[in-house]
Design a protein around this motif. Structure first.
Motif, PDB file in Angstrom:
ATOM      1  N   PHE A  65      73.599  58.091  -7.447  1.00 43.43           N
ATOM      2  CA  PHE A  65      72.149  58.074  -7.287  1.00 43.43           C
ATOM      3  C   PHE A  65      71.771  59.049  -6.174  1.00 43.43           C
ATOM      4  CE2 PHE A  65      73.318  53.610  -8.482  1.00 43.43           C
ATOM      5  CZ  PHE A  65      72.875  53.674  -9.801  1.00 43.43           C
ATOM      6  N   GLU A  66      71.784  60.320  -6.483  1.00 47.95           N
ATOM      7  CA  GLU A  66      71.500  61.346  -5.480  1.00 47.95           C
ATOM      8  C   GLU A  66      69.984  61.562  -5.376  1.00 47.95           C
ATOM      9  OE1 GLU A  66      73.926  64.821  -5.955  1.00 47.95           O
ATOM     10  OE2 GLU A  66      75.777  63.702  -5.550  1.00 47.95           O
ATOM     11  N   TYR A  98      70.941  54.352   2.345  1.00 47.72           N
ATOM     12  CA  TYR A  98      71.909  55.443   2.333  1.00 47.72           C
ATOM     13  C   TYR A  98      73.336  54.928   2.441  1.00 47.72           C
ATOM     14  CZ  TYR A  98      68.086  58.772   2.992  1.00 47.72           C
ATOM     15  OH  TYR A  98      66.951  59.524   2.818  1.00 47.72           O
ATOM     16  N   ARG A  99      74.123  55.195   1.404  1.00 49.31           N
ATOM     17  CA  ARG A  99      75.559  54.951   1.511  1.00 49.31           C
ATOM     18  C   ARG A  99      76.143  55.954   2.512  1.00 49.31           C
ATOM     19  NH1 ARG A  99      79.283  53.053  -2.230  1.00 49.31           N
ATOM     20  NH2 ARG A  99      77.643  51.511  -2.645  1.00 49.31           N
ATOM     21  N   ILE A 100      77.048  55.496   3.340  1.00 48.40           N
ATOM     22  CA  ILE A 100      77.700  56.389   4.301  1.00 48.40           C
ATOM     23  C   ILE A 100      78.748  57.203   3.543  1.00 48.40           C
ATOM     24  CG2 ILE A 100      79.051  56.540   6.418  1.00 48.40           C
ATOM     25  CD1 ILE A 100      77.790  53.860   7.266  1.00 48.40           C
ATOM     26  N   GLU A 124      74.406  51.856   4.443  1.00 53.38           N
ATOM     27  CA  GLU A 124      75.272  50.925   3.720  1.00 53.38           C
ATOM     28  C   GLU A 124      76.710  51.401   3.799  1.00 53.38           C
ATOM     29  OE1 GLU A 124      75.287  49.053  -0.785  1.00 53.38           O
ATOM     30  OE2 GLU A 124      75.026  51.215  -0.572  1.00 53.38           O
ATOM     31  N   ASN A 125      77.607  50.496   4.178  1.00 55.88           N
ATOM     32  CA  ASN A 125      79.040  50.788   4.149  1.00 55.88           C
ATOM     33  C   ASN A 125      79.551  50.861   2.716  1.00 55.88           C
ATOM     34  OD1 ASN A 125      79.137  50.652   6.931  1.00 55.88           O
ATOM     35  ND2 ASN A 125      80.539  48.921   7.032  1.00 55.88           N
ATOM     36  N   SER A 126      80.698  51.478   2.545  1.00 52.74           N
ATOM     37  CA  SER A 126      81.462  51.302   1.317  1.00 52.74           C
ATOM     38  C   SER A 126      81.888  49.839   1.224  1.00 52.74           C
ATOM     39  CB  SER A 126      82.706  52.187   1.348  1.00 52.74           C
ATOM     40  OG  SER A 126      83.655  51.770   0.390  1.00 52.74           O
ATOM     41  N   PHE A 127      82.034  49.338   0.011  1.00 51.63           N
ATOM     42  CA  PHE A 127      82.511  47.962  -0.166  1.00 51.63           C
ATOM     43  C   PHE A 127      84.037  47.881  -0.120  1.00 51.63           C
ATOM     44  CE2 PHE A 127      78.216  47.503  -1.723  1.00 51.63           C
ATOM     45  CZ  PHE A 127      77.861  46.239  -1.268  1.00 51.63           C
TER      46      PHE A 127
END
Length: 247
Positions: A65-66, A98-100, A124-127
């Motif tokens: 989702f850019e 924003y995903r890191i 947001e961190n990676s899961f």
């Protein structure tokens, strides 16, 4: 004999916040609402809970989702048109979650960042694992005049046995936002347990619905009829900044 002590509220519990700053109701831009009709329906459900202002947070993640203004702005305009047609005057703005990842670093370099009012930014961190450069990123954002908020720390399983790490991160100035859906048990018992821990330790700064779809509405509707919701809202009310940080 003891049913009196187990009675659920006759009416839904009122939310202790009126500004939702994490939800996915911008139509057709991520894994949330697919179209304007669904978006408007979700918003009307949120209004039944007492939400009066929405700061929507479409995902921005590399390769999936850019999103940027070119994708989000037309979708927001279409949503506002639908709400106007329904006679719904609720204020709906957007920022981004924003995903890191490398895309975030590129956007920071170019200055193409969608923040909350007053410079707050939802990350947001990676899961899978904590980003290796998390504390450096926190510092860099602060130097740029932004205040980072970590989305749903209760959902990252690598913190479940490292709760002291959550305290360390919060002490850096990283603010925490938990999900209403976590308290509702929508993801599982572990997420609710960690959310309860964060509340108990006074580590919660914000709460968001993280609403994506109608099944999430059903989960929250059911939760708001429970004694747990009563207790959660009472505990959260003194610490939440939802209604005063974004004015």
């Amino acid at each position: 004999m003891f049913d009196f002590f187990k009675k659920k509220p006759k009416e839904p519990v009122a939310l202790c916040f009126a500004t939702d700053m994490h939800c996915h109701i911008v139509p057709g831009v991520d894994d949330g609402s697919p179209d304007v009709g669904v978006s408007a329906d979700l918003i009307e459900a949120m209004q039944r809970w007492g939400i009066k202002r929405i700061l929507a947070s479409p995902h921005v993640t590399q390769n999936t989702f850019e999103n940027d203004h070119s994708t989000i702005d037309p979708a927001m305009e279409a949503l506002r048109t639908e709400l106007k047609a329904r006679g719904n005057g609720i204020e709906v703005l957007n920022h981004a979650e924003y995903r890191i990842d490398e895309l975030l670093m590129q956007r920071l370099e170019s200055g193409d960042i969608m923040t909350l009012p007053n410079g707050f930014i939802l990350i947001e961190n990676s899961f899978m694992q904590e980003p290796w450069n998390l504390e450096t990123l926190i510092f860099d954002l602060q130097v740029k005049g932004m205040q980072p908020i970590l989305a749903h720390p209760e959902r990252y399983s690598y913190y479940y046995n490292r709760k002291d790490r959550l305290k360390e991160l919060h002490k850096t100035g990283l603010m925490f936002q938990i999900n209403l859906l976590s308290l509702a048990g929508a993801y599982g018992k572990a997420e609710r347990k960690v959310a309860e821990y964060l509340i108990k330790e006074g580590l919660v700064d914000f709460i968001g619905t993280d609403l994506h779809r109608s099944s999430h509405v059903d989960a929250i509707d059911a939760y708001l009829l429970t004694r747990e919701a009563q207790a959660d809202m009472a505990a959260l009310a003194p610490m939440l900044k939802n209604d005063r940080a974004f004015v």
